[in-house]
Design a protein around this motif. Sequence first.
Motif, PDB file in Angstrom:
ATOM      1  N   GLY A   1       0.775  -1.446   0.009  1.00 43.00           N
ATOM      2  CA  GLY A   1      -0.232  -0.103  -0.155  1.00 43.00           C
ATOM      3  C   GLY A   1       0.923   1.286  -0.136  1.00 43.00           C
ATOM      4  N   CYS A   2       2.165   1.258  -0.142  1.00 45.83           N
ATOM      5  CA  CYS A   2       2.987   2.277  -0.183  1.00 45.83           C
ATOM      6  C   CYS A   2       2.796   3.182  -1.536  1.00 45.83           C
ATOM      7  CB  CYS A   2       4.276   1.976   0.353  1.00 45.83           C
ATOM      8  SG  CYS A   2       4.495   1.495   2.113  1.00 45.83           S
ATOM      9  N   GLU A   3       2.831   4.247  -1.534  1.00 46.39           N
ATOM     10  CA  GLU A   3       2.837   4.989  -2.827  1.00 46.39           C
ATOM     11  C   GLU A   3       4.158   4.919  -3.401  1.00 46.39           C
ATOM     12  OE1 GLU A   3       1.192   9.426  -4.530  1.00 46.39           O
ATOM     13  OE2 GLU A   3       1.140   8.973  -2.511  1.00 46.39           O
ATOM     14  N   HIS A   4       5.250   5.331  -2.792  1.00 47.42           N
ATOM     15  CA  HIS A   4       6.424   5.410  -3.260  1.00 47.42           C
ATOM     16  C   HIS A   4       7.516   4.438  -2.750  1.00 47.42           C
ATOM     17  CE1 HIS A   4       5.274   8.951  -5.809  1.00 47.42           C
ATOM     18  NE2 HIS A   4       5.108   9.624  -4.618  1.00 47.42           N
ATOM     19  N   VAL A   5       8.357   3.616  -3.357  1.00 48.99           N
ATOM     20  CA  VAL A   5       9.257   2.758  -2.591  1.00 48.99           C
ATOM     21  C   VAL A   5      10.651   3.057  -3.263  1.00 48.99           C
ATOM     22  CG1 VAL A   5       9.948   0.343  -2.404  1.00 48.99           C
ATOM     23  CG2 VAL A   5       7.567   0.943  -2.148  1.00 48.99           C
ATOM     24  N   VAL A   6      11.596   3.387  -2.266  1.00 48.04           N
ATOM     25  CA  VAL A   6      13.169   3.460  -2.597  1.00 48.04           C
ATOM     26  C   VAL A   6      13.931   2.160  -1.896  1.00 48.04           C
ATOM     27  CG1 VAL A   6      15.042   5.101  -2.351  1.00 48.04           C
ATOM     28  CG2 VAL A   6      12.561   5.978  -2.718  1.00 48.04           C
ATOM     29  N   ALA A   7      14.629   1.585  -2.857  1.00 50.12           N
ATOM     30  CA  ALA A   7      15.253   0.374  -2.099  1.00 50.12           C
ATOM     31  C   ALA A   7      16.731   0.579  -2.618  1.00 50.12           C
ATOM     32  CB  ALA A   7      14.929  -0.751  -2.990  1.00 50.12           C
ATOM     33  N   VAL A   8      17.836   0.039  -1.571  1.00 43.22           N
ATOM     34  CA  VAL A   8      19.138   0.120  -1.721  1.00 43.22           C
ATOM     35  C   VAL A   8      19.734  -1.354  -1.493  1.00 43.22           C
ATOM     36  CG1 VAL A   8      21.342   0.911  -0.964  1.00 43.22           C
ATOM     37  CG2 VAL A   8      19.333   2.480  -0.796  1.00 43.22           C
ATOM     38  N   ASN A   9      20.150  -2.030  -2.525  1.00 43.95           N
ATOM     39  CA  ASN A   9      20.559  -3.590  -2.364  1.00 43.95           C
ATOM     40  C   ASN A   9      21.668  -3.719  -3.372  1.00 43.95           C
ATOM     41  OD1 ASN A   9      20.580  -6.335  -2.376  1.00 43.95           O
ATOM     42  ND2 ASN A   9      18.625  -6.115  -0.914  1.00 43.95           N
ATOM     43  N   THR A  10      22.447  -4.676  -3.114  1.00 42.37           N
ATOM     44  CA  THR A  10      23.575  -5.101  -4.340  1.00 42.37           C
ATOM     45  C   THR A  10      22.958  -5.854  -5.033  1.00 42.37           C
ATOM     46  OG1 THR A  10      24.335  -6.775  -2.517  1.00 42.37           O
ATOM     47  CG2 THR A  10      25.481  -4.795  -2.211  1.00 42.37           C
ATOM     48  N   ASP A  11      21.828  -6.765  -4.824  1.00 50.56           N
ATOM     49  CA  ASP A  11      21.414  -7.688  -5.823  1.00 50.56           C
ATOM     50  C   ASP A  11      20.401  -6.903  -6.565  1.00 50.56           C
ATOM     51  OD1 ASP A  11      20.848  -9.976  -7.472  1.00 50.56           O
ATOM     52  OD2 ASP A  11      19.772 -10.744  -5.563  1.00 50.56           O
ATOM     53  N   LEU A  12      20.995  -6.996  -7.922  1.00 55.63           N
ATOM     54  CA  LEU A  12      20.150  -6.334  -9.108  1.00 55.63           C
ATOM     55  C   LEU A  12      18.701  -7.121  -9.340  1.00 55.63           C
ATOM     56  CD1 LEU A  12      19.596  -4.171 -11.510  1.00 55.63           C
ATOM     57  CD2 LEU A  12      21.090  -5.737 -12.853  1.00 55.63           C
ATOM     58  N   HIS A  13      18.691  -8.360  -9.119  1.00 57.30           N
ATOM     59  CA  HIS A  13      17.674  -8.988  -9.314  1.00 57.30           C
ATOM     60  C   HIS A  13      16.933  -9.278  -8.114  1.00 57.30           C
ATOM     61  CE1 HIS A  13      18.985  -9.794 -13.395  1.00 57.30           C
ATOM     62  NE2 HIS A  13      20.360 -10.186 -12.619  1.00 57.30           N
ATOM     63  N   ALA A  14      16.932  -8.590  -7.105  1.00 55.22           N
ATOM     64  CA  ALA A  14      16.122  -8.680  -5.863  1.00 55.22           C
ATOM     65  C   ALA A  14      14.811  -8.152  -6.049  1.00 55.22           C
ATOM     66  CB  ALA A  14      16.669  -7.825  -4.582  1.00 55.22           C
ATOM     67  N   ALA A  15      13.855  -8.890  -5.317  1.00 55.24           N
ATOM     68  CA  ALA A  15      12.395  -8.550  -5.310  1.00 55.24           C
ATOM     69  C   ALA A  15      12.175  -7.067  -4.989  1.00 55.24           C
ATOM     70  CB  ALA A  15      11.580  -9.470  -4.449  1.00 55.24           C
ATOM     71  N   MET A  16      12.740  -6.692  -4.098  1.00 59.07           N
ATOM     72  CA  MET A  16      12.608  -5.287  -3.609  1.00 59.07           C
ATOM     73  C   MET A  16      13.127  -4.209  -4.680  1.00 59.07           C
ATOM     74  SD  MET A  16      11.245  -3.284  -1.311  1.00 59.07           S
ATOM     75  CE  MET A  16      11.093  -4.542   0.203  1.00 59.07           C
ATOM     76  N   ILE A  17      14.115  -4.478  -5.346  1.00 60.86           N
ATOM     77  CA  ILE A  17      14.314  -3.852  -6.393  1.00 60.86           C
ATOM     78  C   ILE A  17      13.309  -3.628  -7.293  1.00 60.86           C
ATOM     79  CG2 ILE A  17      16.414  -3.368  -8.192  1.00 60.86           C
ATOM     80  CD1 ILE A  17      17.369  -2.674  -5.740  1.00 60.86           C
ATOM     81  N   GLU A  18      13.046  -4.639  -7.767  1.00 59.67           N
ATOM     82  CA  GLU A  18      11.810  -4.723  -8.901  1.00 59.67           C
ATOM     83  C   GLU A  18      10.670  -3.779  -8.333  1.00 59.67           C
ATOM     84  OE1 GLU A  18      11.118  -8.671  -9.793  1.00 59.67           O
ATOM     85  OE2 GLU A  18      13.159  -9.288 -10.365  1.00 59.67           O
TER      86      GLU A  18
END
Length: 407
Positions: free
Chosen positions: A354-371
């Motif tokens: 339900g969050c309007e904007h999501v910003v993610a920092v992760n070393t894995d380009l294919h992480a689900a949070m990055i997507e």
Amino acid sequence: MTRPRRDPRAEWAAQFVAGAGLRPRYDRTRRAAAGRPRRDPRSEREAQRVGAAARPRYDLGQAGRPLGEAVVAPPRSVPEAPQTIIVEAPAFLVAVVPDAPGGRLSGHDRQVLGAARALAGREGAVAAIVEGACEGLGAAGADRVLRLEAAEGYDPAARAARVEAALAALAARHTLFPESLDGGDLARRVAVGLREPLFTNAEVVAAKGLVRPARGRRVEQSLAAPRFATVAPDAAADYAGPPREARAVPIDGPTPPPPKSILSATRIPADPATVPLSLAEFVVSAGNGLTDLDSFRQVVAALHATPGASRVLCDAGLMPRHSQVGASGTVLAATCYFALGISGAPQHLQGVAGCEHVVAVNTDLHAAMIERAGLAVVQDAQAVMPALLRLLAQETAGRATGAGKAP
């Protein structure tokens, strides 16, 4: 009809490369006068290669292409810009009075505009009544926009008087408000001022009528679309069609405000560190990829955000249990969610749906949070946090310098 007889000697002679030295050499890619050309798997594989990146990528859709035929990339289709829908002479109007804090539509405001579009249908039009400038009204489904002068300070009675005058000028068939802290108060003031009944907390909005729960949600009350109603959160979907015109509607003369009964009002912001996650607007969370929790707490304090965490950190006792985000923790409705070192397990993604904007920092380009993120930084969070703290300190120092130079 007979097939021509192959002559292997003639084919070899045609493939002979002259001047190649003492050792004879043959070009087997040459097409013989009669017969089938010889395949060259290496050249075919090279023709299927896409780009010049270090890691080779191949377009397997080019497989089976005859040898010698040019590999032409298919033309990239350019999506056409959606055409703006214009309603010149609507049969009726459905008015919406959004909260629009800071001149920006909230998620609840967009849902109310989507509900108004369901009431308007094809024959009607949606008119938004806002104070000052507001962004994204056309994309949210507004055909008309009536802008009022913003009130100075907190004066709900004056705002209600201006909305009453605007509704009288529009002669709208229906008027919808968000069932929020400010929107619900405004709706009740306007309904009392115009002596109209108000259908509150509608959870189903359709052209045939509105439905709301009653008696502790044991029964449902339905009513044909009334003139005034408030819409509960998540009762309707956002408008997803082409953008609307959002044509400005002039106001005939200023509306004299009523005498101000509130002498002084000050909005005191709550401490973000103590705000429950379910009510927080900005949440910064730490995941298993984060080891420097001291820097994490400094980032949370510098951003004036509410701290959160993944289940792994809460199970390890590094973060309190009430800060856990996810289906087994707290489901957020924040405007912005900042994830540091979180890969994005399915239960965690349910908590930030339900969050309007999501910003993610992760070393894995294919992480689900990055997507899932609208803005992603593929980097180690341990290196991002100090850089972010330096930028925030520079911005704070710049503001202090500018304030000191101001007359």
